[in-house]
Motif scaffolding. Structure first.
Motif, PDB file in Angstrom:
ATOM      1  N   THR A   3     -13.551  33.612 115.181  1.00 39.81           N
ATOM      2  CA  THR A   3     -13.289  32.436 115.613  1.00 39.81           C
ATOM      3  C   THR A   3     -14.723  31.922 116.608  1.00 39.81           C
ATOM      4  O   THR A   3     -15.140  32.281 117.429  1.00 39.81           O
ATOM      5  CB  THR A   3     -11.648  32.819 117.026  1.00 39.81           C
ATOM      6  OG1 THR A   3     -12.139  33.884 117.845  1.00 39.81           O
ATOM      7  CG2 THR A   3     -11.187  33.410 114.734  1.00 39.81           C
ATOM      8  N   LEU A   4     -14.046  30.139 117.096  1.00 39.17           N
ATOM      9  CA  LEU A   4     -15.173  29.865 117.941  1.00 39.17           C
ATOM     10  C   LEU A   4     -14.463  30.617 119.382  1.00 39.17           C
ATOM     11  O   LEU A   4     -15.304  30.360 120.046  1.00 39.17           O
ATOM     12  CB  LEU A   4     -14.702  28.320 118.375  1.00 39.17           C
ATOM     13  CG  LEU A   4     -15.167  27.543 118.822  1.00 39.17           C
ATOM     14  CD1 LEU A   4     -16.553  27.478 119.182  1.00 39.17           C
ATOM     15  CD2 LEU A   4     -14.585  25.974 119.051  1.00 39.17           C
ATOM     16  N   THR A   5     -13.555  30.500 120.186  1.00 44.14           N
ATOM     17  CA  THR A   5     -13.243  31.505 120.671  1.00 44.14           C
ATOM     18  C   THR A   5     -13.789  33.143 121.519  1.00 44.14           C
ATOM     19  O   THR A   5     -14.604  33.256 122.006  1.00 44.14           O
ATOM     20  CB  THR A   5     -11.101  31.986 121.588  1.00 44.14           C
ATOM     21  OG1 THR A   5     -10.890  30.940 120.893  1.00 44.14           O
ATOM     22  CG2 THR A   5     -11.466  32.171 122.686  1.00 44.14           C
ATOM     23  N   GLY A   6     -14.125  33.972 119.767  1.00 44.94           N
ATOM     24  CA  GLY A   6     -14.762  34.761 119.776  1.00 44.94           C
ATOM     25  C   GLY A   6     -16.378  34.713 120.131  1.00 44.94           C
ATOM     26  O   GLY A   6     -17.058  35.613 120.684  1.00 44.94           O
ATOM     27  N   VAL A   7     -16.668  33.755 119.333  1.00 41.02           N
ATOM     28  CA  VAL A   7     -18.558  33.580 119.533  1.00 41.02           C
ATOM     29  C   VAL A   7     -19.023  33.011 120.763  1.00 41.02           C
ATOM     30  O   VAL A   7     -19.830  33.127 121.363  1.00 41.02           O
ATOM     31  CB  VAL A   7     -18.317  32.125 118.534  1.00 41.02           C
ATOM     32  CG1 VAL A   7     -20.093  31.998 118.624  1.00 41.02           C
ATOM     33  CG2 VAL A   7     -18.045  32.369 117.208  1.00 41.02           C
ATOM     34  N   ALA A  40     -20.613  25.785 117.809  1.00 43.91           N
ATOM     35  CA  ALA A  40     -18.789  24.934 117.937  1.00 43.91           C
ATOM     36  C   ALA A  40     -19.055  23.722 116.792  1.00 43.91           C
ATOM     37  O   ALA A  40     -18.128  23.530 116.592  1.00 43.91           O
ATOM     38  CB  ALA A  40     -19.287  24.494 119.134  1.00 43.91           C
ATOM     39  N   LEU A  41     -20.532  23.008 117.111  1.00 39.79           N
ATOM     40  CA  LEU A  41     -20.621  21.882 116.094  1.00 39.79           C
ATOM     41  C   LEU A  41     -20.108  22.493 114.482  1.00 39.79           C
ATOM     42  O   LEU A  41     -19.907  21.711 113.750  1.00 39.79           O
ATOM     43  CB  LEU A  41     -21.392  21.514 116.281  1.00 39.79           C
ATOM     44  CG  LEU A  41     -21.693  19.496 115.390  1.00 39.79           C
ATOM     45  CD1 LEU A  41     -21.348  18.975 116.015  1.00 39.79           C
ATOM     46  CD2 LEU A  41     -23.318  19.359 115.795  1.00 39.79           C
ATOM     47  N   VAL A  42     -21.188  23.439 114.080  1.00 41.68           N
ATOM     48  CA  VAL A  42     -20.645  24.052 112.432  1.00 41.68           C
ATOM     49  C   VAL A  42     -19.616  24.191 112.260  1.00 41.68           C
ATOM     50  O   VAL A  42     -18.974  23.868 111.086  1.00 41.68           O
ATOM     51  CB  VAL A  42     -21.651  25.142 112.531  1.00 41.68           C
ATOM     52  CG1 VAL A  42     -21.608  26.166 111.082  1.00 41.68           C
ATOM     53  CG2 VAL A  42     -23.335  24.906 112.948  1.00 41.68           C
ATOM     54  N   LEU A  43     -18.871  25.133 113.869  1.00 39.03           N
ATOM     55  CA  LEU A  43     -17.305  25.216 113.105  1.00 39.03           C
ATOM     56  C   LEU A  43     -16.538  23.744 113.246  1.00 39.03           C
ATOM     57  O   LEU A  43     -15.472  24.043 112.727  1.00 39.03           O
ATOM     58  CB  LEU A  43     -17.006  26.399 114.472  1.00 39.03           C
ATOM     59  CG  LEU A  43     -17.498  27.601 114.360  1.00 39.03           C
ATOM     60  CD1 LEU A  43     -16.903  28.627 115.547  1.00 39.03           C
ATOM     61  CD2 LEU A  43     -16.917  28.459 112.786  1.00 39.03           C
ATOM     62  N   ALA A  44     -16.640  23.134 114.003  1.00 38.54           N
ATOM     63  CA  ALA A  44     -15.823  21.911 113.837  1.00 38.54           C
ATOM     64  C   ALA A  44     -16.044  21.237 113.027  1.00 38.54           C
ATOM     65  O   ALA A  44     -15.304  20.279 112.342  1.00 38.54           O
ATOM     66  CB  ALA A  44     -16.505  20.867 114.859  1.00 38.54           C
TER      67      ALA A  44
END
Length: 68
Positions: A3-7, A40-44
């Motif tokens: 997840t983004l939070t974990g990263v 963050a951009l890749v996940l978004a």
């Protein structure tokens, strides 16, 4: 998939470890900030458009392997 939070938490922990005990060292290094922003951009982009990306890649691969 992480997840983004974990990263972000892992990268923050890495930045803290790299920063060390020197109070004069400053803020998070630039490369860490670039890495966090890129992740963050890749996940978004990936999360809302995952199905469309998979379909596009599958379509492209099938057109190449089928000869046209």
């Amino acid at each position: 998939m992480p997840t983004l939070t974990g990263v972000l938490a892992a990268l923050a922990a890495l930045a803290e470890r790299l920063r060390g005990e020197d109070p004069e060292r400053g803020d998070v290094p630039g490369w860490v900030m670039i890495t966090v922003m890129t992740a963050a951009l890749v996940l978004a982009i990936l999360i809302p458009f995952r199905e469309a990306i998979v379909a596009a890649v599958t379509n492209a691969l099938s057109s190449v392997t089928s000869g046209g």
